[in-house]
Motif scaffolding. Structure first.
Motif, PDB file in Angstrom:
ATOM      1  N   GLY B 206       0.712  -1.191   0.144  1.00 19.27           N
ATOM      2  CA  GLY B 206       0.037   0.202  -0.120  1.00 19.27           C
ATOM      3  C   GLY B 206       0.763   1.303   0.186  1.00 19.27           C
ATOM      4  O   GLY B 206       0.462   2.281   0.161  1.00 19.27           O
ATOM      5  N   GLY B 207       1.990   1.223  -0.263  1.00 18.57           N
ATOM      6  CA  GLY B 207       2.967   2.231  -0.343  1.00 18.57           C
ATOM      7  C   GLY B 207       3.682   2.483   0.927  1.00 18.57           C
ATOM      8  O   GLY B 207       4.182   3.925   1.169  1.00 18.57           O
ATOM      9  N   GLN B 230       2.820   2.500  -7.601  1.00 15.94           N
ATOM     10  CA  GLN B 230       2.283   1.649  -6.663  1.00 15.94           C
ATOM     11  C   GLN B 230       3.356   0.527  -6.796  1.00 15.94           C
ATOM     12  O   GLN B 230       4.196   0.401  -7.544  1.00 15.94           O
ATOM     13  CB  GLN B 230       1.054   1.128  -7.135  1.00 15.94           C
ATOM     14  CG  GLN B 230       0.035   1.825  -7.084  1.00 15.94           C
ATOM     15  CD  GLN B 230      -1.345   1.185  -7.418  1.00 15.94           C
ATOM     16  OE1 GLN B 230      -1.652   1.047  -8.621  1.00 15.94           O
ATOM     17  NE2 GLN B 230      -2.210   0.607  -6.513  1.00 15.94           N
TER      18      GLN B 230
ATOM     19  N   VAL C 294      -5.822  -3.865   0.938  1.00 14.93           N
ATOM     20  CA  VAL C 294      -5.056  -2.840   1.457  1.00 14.93           C
ATOM     21  C   VAL C 294      -5.298  -1.488   0.558  1.00 14.93           C
ATOM     22  O   VAL C 294      -5.325  -1.721  -0.558  1.00 14.93           O
ATOM     23  CB  VAL C 294      -3.597  -3.231   1.380  1.00 14.93           C
ATOM     24  CG1 VAL C 294      -2.631  -2.010   1.843  1.00 14.93           C
ATOM     25  CG2 VAL C 294      -3.407  -4.551   2.400  1.00 14.93           C
ATOM     26  N   GLY C 295      -5.352  -0.348   1.336  1.00 12.80           N
ATOM     27  CA  GLY C 295      -5.435   0.894   0.446  1.00 12.80           C
ATOM     28  C   GLY C 295      -4.130   1.283   0.333  1.00 12.80           C
ATOM     29  O   GLY C 295      -3.280   1.130   0.968  1.00 12.80           O
ATOM     30  N   ASP C 296      -4.006   1.871  -0.937  1.00 21.28           N
ATOM     31  CA  ASP C 296      -2.547   2.307  -1.462  1.00 21.28           C
ATOM     32  C   ASP C 296      -2.595   3.833  -1.197  1.00 21.28           C
ATOM     33  O   ASP C 296      -3.619   4.373  -0.353  1.00 21.28           O
ATOM     34  CB  ASP C 296      -2.384   2.322  -3.059  1.00 21.28           C
ATOM     35  CG  ASP C 296      -1.228   2.409  -3.612  1.00 21.28           C
ATOM     36  OD1 ASP C 296      -0.585   1.381  -3.537  1.00 21.28           O
ATOM     37  OD2 ASP C 296      -0.750   3.258  -3.868  1.00 21.28           O
ATOM     38  N   ARG C 297      -1.213   4.277  -0.919  1.00 20.37           N
ATOM     39  CA  ARG C 297      -1.121   5.497  -0.519  1.00 20.37           C
ATOM     40  C   ARG C 297      -1.610   6.729  -1.646  1.00 20.37           C
ATOM     41  O   ARG C 297      -1.825   8.015  -1.372  1.00 20.37           O
ATOM     42  CB  ARG C 297       0.765   5.941  -0.597  1.00 20.37           C
ATOM     43  CG  ARG C 297       1.018   5.772  -1.818  1.00 20.37           C
ATOM     44  CD  ARG C 297       2.721   5.870  -1.731  1.00 20.37           C
ATOM     45  NE  ARG C 297       3.518   5.735  -3.034  1.00 20.37           N
ATOM     46  CZ  ARG C 297       4.607   6.385  -3.243  1.00 20.37           C
ATOM     47  NH1 ARG C 297       5.099   7.251  -2.542  1.00 20.37           N
ATOM     48  NH2 ARG C 297       5.296   6.108  -4.527  1.00 20.37           N
ATOM     49  N   ILE C 298      -1.610   6.121  -2.761  1.00 20.88           N
ATOM     50  CA  ILE C 298      -2.297   6.965  -4.167  1.00 20.88           C
ATOM     51  C   ILE C 298      -3.854   6.860  -3.829  1.00 20.88           C
ATOM     52  O   ILE C 298      -4.376   5.505  -3.859  1.00 20.88           O
ATOM     53  CB  ILE C 298      -1.850   6.420  -5.398  1.00 20.88           C
ATOM     54  CG1 ILE C 298      -0.412   6.385  -5.638  1.00 20.88           C
ATOM     55  CG2 ILE C 298      -2.654   7.232  -6.274  1.00 20.88           C
ATOM     56  CD1 ILE C 298       0.072   5.929  -6.805  1.00 20.88           C
ATOM     57  N   ARG C 301      -7.215   3.976  -4.730  1.00 17.97           N
ATOM     58  CA  ARG C 301      -6.354   2.673  -5.410  1.00 17.97           C
ATOM     59  C   ARG C 301      -6.429   1.777  -4.272  1.00 17.97           C
ATOM     60  O   ARG C 301      -6.107   2.102  -3.186  1.00 17.97           O
ATOM     61  CB  ARG C 301      -5.065   2.927  -5.844  1.00 17.97           C
ATOM     62  CG  ARG C 301      -4.885   3.941  -6.958  1.00 17.97           C
ATOM     63  CD  ARG C 301      -4.196   3.574  -8.139  1.00 17.97           C
ATOM     64  NE  ARG C 301      -4.081   4.762  -9.169  1.00 17.97           N
ATOM     65  CZ  ARG C 301      -3.251   5.060  -9.868  1.00 17.97           C
ATOM     66  NH1 ARG C 301      -2.025   4.160 -10.119  1.00 17.97           N
ATOM     67  NH2 ARG C 301      -3.174   5.928 -10.767  1.00 17.97           N
ATOM     68  N   ALA C 302      -6.632   0.294  -4.321  1.00 18.05           N
ATOM     69  CA  ALA C 302      -6.527  -0.712  -3.685  1.00 18.05           C
ATOM     70  C   ALA C 302      -5.741  -1.711  -4.186  1.00 18.05           C
ATOM     71  O   ALA C 302      -5.636  -2.066  -5.410  1.00 18.05           O
ATOM     72  CB  ALA C 302      -8.096  -1.008  -3.124  1.00 18.05           C
ATOM     73  N   VAL C 303      -5.329  -2.680  -3.197  1.00 14.37           N
ATOM     74  CA  VAL C 303      -4.826  -3.826  -3.710  1.00 14.37           C
ATOM     75  C   VAL C 303      -5.584  -4.715  -3.165  1.00 14.37           C
ATOM     76  O   VAL C 303      -5.816  -4.904  -1.670  1.00 14.37           O
ATOM     77  CB  VAL C 303      -3.388  -4.019  -3.286  1.00 14.37           C
ATOM     78  CG1 VAL C 303      -2.673  -4.980  -3.972  1.00 14.37           C
ATOM     79  CG2 VAL C 303      -2.503  -2.476  -3.786  1.00 14.37           C
TER      80      VAL C 303
END
Lengths: 342, 342, 342, 342
Positions: B206-207, B230, C294-298, C301-303
């Motif tokens: 997730g960064g 990402q 999981v949420g991305d820092r962007i 967006r999610a993974v």
């Protein structure tokens, strides 16, 4: 001077290992690579890890002009090897990595391999390639038969002990553990990852493994009497490596001393301090062999260990070491690479 | 001429890998090995695979007289590294393998690593060690900061594409798979064999992975604008190796062409034919990086792959390559070893 | 009541897995085991881990009298399967584990598998076996087509999101990592231990993997429009397990909520707390599937991750779950075995 | 009736294995799980593969009210175990999986474990938990000491032979290969994946392994004289499994016959046909033990093999089998799970 090298059977693991080693050898050049079943392909197609090297395209053996070749490594399957070597020029320097010329007696060969030998005249001709014990003969030879990788490991543990009369010759058990690359790049169910990982199994037990032919020949010759060892190989889920655990009767410290003395000047044989044991992972990718001795709680018994990389010291590294001798080069040239760990 | 080398942090995997590589380097000699926690031990005790080498005994960093040292590799954990390097002579040639000097901006460092930088003056000083893209600066530098191994792999896949403006900068996903040695010789439950084998798991998702700091810094600098990718690392039950699978929007053939052109003269970067993919096992134990491009069935999308050995090209091999440059040697000296396969 | 079961193709991994599962099922009895190539052998010879079970000897398919059979599992290779199923009684309950009846449209089948379908009438007949989404149809069906193991894993991650319209349908990338048993007990060089261990490689990339046919069919049907995902499978040196890492555009918490809701009452689907990720090793040997988001820092967006055991939940476990439904049994019977760890 | 079970030391591998097995046991219910170092955590946090189970939260041992408990499994480290068990109610049914109560003689305990025993009164009390040979005593006992996993495997190979006087008692060598989970979830460098994979090494050699205390005790008791075996354990990169290769002097067929007879009615001991060898991977995850005998080419010598899963039959499975006996249940309840393969 640079020597021109040909590898017959270049598509197997020992062939690829020879290419890896020779690529770092300052006085050898790979002039020809043969692999009948893959002729026409590049080595990069067959072994992508060699992709960056500038190598000749794979050809059939017939396509090679041996006139321009200084030394041939023959990394073919046994039986095929004797057929091919029969047809090679007699004055060509040859190192055979197959099982075909390890046993000096044609009857022994037939007993262990099940077929009459097709090149008996060359069989008589060959020198057994266990460098540390046949060094002078190898240096003067034009035809050397590489040892079995299991046979080499067991001999490193036992030869000096038999020679010095330090152990009971009627009570030797070699429990061997071998990585999978020793079985070659062969399409067998038992070699599949899903079958082999997460387990460990004995094979060719009870005195049926062919490398016993080498043990019988060599140990009996040293002892001057028939010697028969027990031998149980096991296949372990590891790419490279052989470890032998040898149960012997004799004085542990005398045994350790004999090994330390025998290998004191050897560049590739490392005897550990008394009471320490080697690990196959510490020789990975190298030409080194680690030997250790431990005394048992039962007086007069010792366990002797030896570990090496089956593809390198047990096969292609040994072959290159012998080639160096045959070409008059320093024996260690191209072979001092440090083990890869982890 | 032979250069005298010191390795600080010699008991970790990158330290041991440096020893392995330097042992085969014709113009370097290991003059000092430091590992505070193991000072007094021999390298053979800490790494039995190095047993045959004649190496200095491990000492503490304080015991080293840097006057006689030509170049220092600092293979310490991050945070420790900055403390140590702060105290080293300013004119000493240093290559740091930790994370401490990769980020040029102290604020970035603090953001990703959670503590203020203790050697800001040297941070400003350092050259980012991605050889192929900072070659001239490295050759003239006395202080080079090795890249993150994951960061290096991702950059090999992406830098030429960003530079040439070939991909959508707002849609880059790097799915990374890394072998376990990247985590070092650390006593963590997740690194135990029984925990790690027979599985595969994502981490720092997730960064949140710190190597994103390097991606942000480098990609933004090339693009001239903020670039955020990402990034999902996964830990795989393999000792060595990193593979990135990068999802990008752009013309696949143009992408392949840009990579081929960028790496045409690079000794260690191998671009596969269009449509082929690399495999981490084909770079094992070597300084090579394999790059591949495949076009997706969806027009305008490509998958870019890069594979390398995290301990070698991703860390200690890169460091040695940079050391060669800093010492005026041929960049490839001691680094042409062929990958070990299988 | 005890149902009499036949397994066709019992010598493959999915066949052996069915035997393992059914051996612990209180209302099923294995009445016949067929494997044409191994007919006449015992299962103990083909799979020694089943040695203690009292099982029928392997026969050819022709030798089975289907009159006495309540349900057939067909674990044959694709193409063979359609030929065999064509000849089975129409009223027999059949679960096919091959790829032959997963795609409803004969044109799609031919596109992905390269040959015209030989049993089109039964193709129309079959119910897609993804239990959680076709439960009612499966319960009433006499012919169920098991899903691809990769296809199942990807659908567990994505179906509820597509259904609820939570993600951008034009930007979905599925990065998949699969253990080796998914390739079956097949003699292919790439499946050898020495080739496969200590590495990881992508295969069937760029939109060529056949399980894309299932993704296209299912996702398009849910969305009511054409959906095309990117899909990159990788082969990992692990016996069992699939992990998908799915890159999507959408609100991470909404995505997590949708998955949690969708699987709230499912006995085998476990949604992890938001921000946690699954690991394929935690489902080994079981019928469970772990899903994480999981949420991305962007922003936006999610993974999404999903992990399961390819041989069990991805294949034979799913088949048994469906068999339970078709026979009117509790869906979980014989399937609650806890994952094996480590 | 459902029995209420407590597990002390639930955060180790044998604790987790007990949970796995008991989850499938129709007449047991896990009432309490203790792990002092992880008290307050859920089992899902400590072992995510147990995530789907409804289990009590981990507590300290002190927090458990043993009044409501029918049987306790004590899966604590040795030395800790004796301290804890000393304080448990005397009428509580206890199965200890540690090494603390295996040796009946306090002097033997002190010799092998280095400290005086802290609960000598209970030591005298305990029944040795090798089910097949102590069945009646176990059924009537309230305190059973589980055997060492290595000790169990060796005894399965040898007890019937010693009992029948079929082998030379002065010439027994047990070469043992053990998977890594036997060492527990312990933070030791040698247990790291990067250290352990791709190798195999001997440990505790020469008669120093503590399980020799069990061999000495048991074999001497059967033989009616002192028996001392040689024993060389090796650690193999496999999660679960033990294989012993035992070198004995005696008639191979008589040996096979004795084993076949001894285990004819045993539900978990499978004797292979004469000349066949077991493989540790074929017992993975199960309570079965496979035994094989091969005659050597040297007359009067045999190699005896035994293989089992160290965590299951070697430890937690054995414990559950004994618990069934102590509770008057069918001995095999919850233990008939088929090995997981591949």
């Amino acid at each position: 001077m640079t020597y021109k090298i040909a590898i017959l059977g270049a598509s197997g693991y020992t062939g690829a290992e020879l290419v890896r080693l020779i690529a770092g050898h300052p006085q050898m050049e790979i002039a020809a690579l043969a692999a009948n079943s893959k002729a026409g392909k590049t080595m990069a197609e067959v072994y992508p890890h060699l992709r960056h090297l500038d190598l000749p395209t794979l050809v059939t053996i017939d396509e090679i002009d041996f006139a321009g070749i200084d030394l041939v490594f023959c990394a073919l399957p046994h039986k095929t090897s004797q057929e091919v070597i029969k047809g090679l020029p007699r004055d060509l320097k040859i190192i055979d990595l197959s099982a075909d010329f390890r046993l000096r007696d044609p009857a022994d060969y037939e007993k262990w391999y099940g077929n009459p030998h097709a090149a008996v005249e060359r069989q008589a001709d060959s020198v057994y390639g266990l460098t540390e014990f046949y060094r002078d003969q190898i240096a003067g030879a034009s035809f050397v038969a590489g040892t079995g990788c299991n046979a080499a490991t067991g001999q490193y543990a036992l030869r000096p002990l038999i020679e010095k009369g330090l152990i009971d010759l009627d009570d030797i058990a070699i429990d061997l553990k071998a990585g999978v690359s020793g079985a070659g790049r062969a399409l067998k169910e038992i070699l599949l990852h899903a079958e082999l990982s997460e387990g460990l199994h004995p094979y060719s037990v009870g005195g049926t493994h062919r490398h016993l032919g080498e043990f019988d020949q060599e140990f009996s010759a040293i002892a001057g009497r028939d010697v028969r060892v027990q031998f149980t190989p096991h296949l372990v889920p590891v790419n490279r490596g052989i470890l032998v655990t040898v149960y012997v009767k004799g004085d542990p410290e005398a045994i350790h001393g004999a090994l330390r003395d025998a290998y004191a000047d050897e560049p590739f044989l490392v005897v550990l301090p008394f009471g320490e044991q080697p690990d196959m992972r510490h020789t990975r990718g190298s030409n080194f062999c680690h030997v250790g001795v431990v005394g048992d709680r039962i007086a007069g018994r010792a366990v002797v260990f030896a570990a090496l990389d089956n593809l390198c010291k047990g096969s292609s590294g040994q072959a290159l070491q012998n080639a160096n001798l045959m070409l008059g080069l320093d024996e260690t040239t191209g072979l001092m690479g440090v083990p890869l760990y982890p």
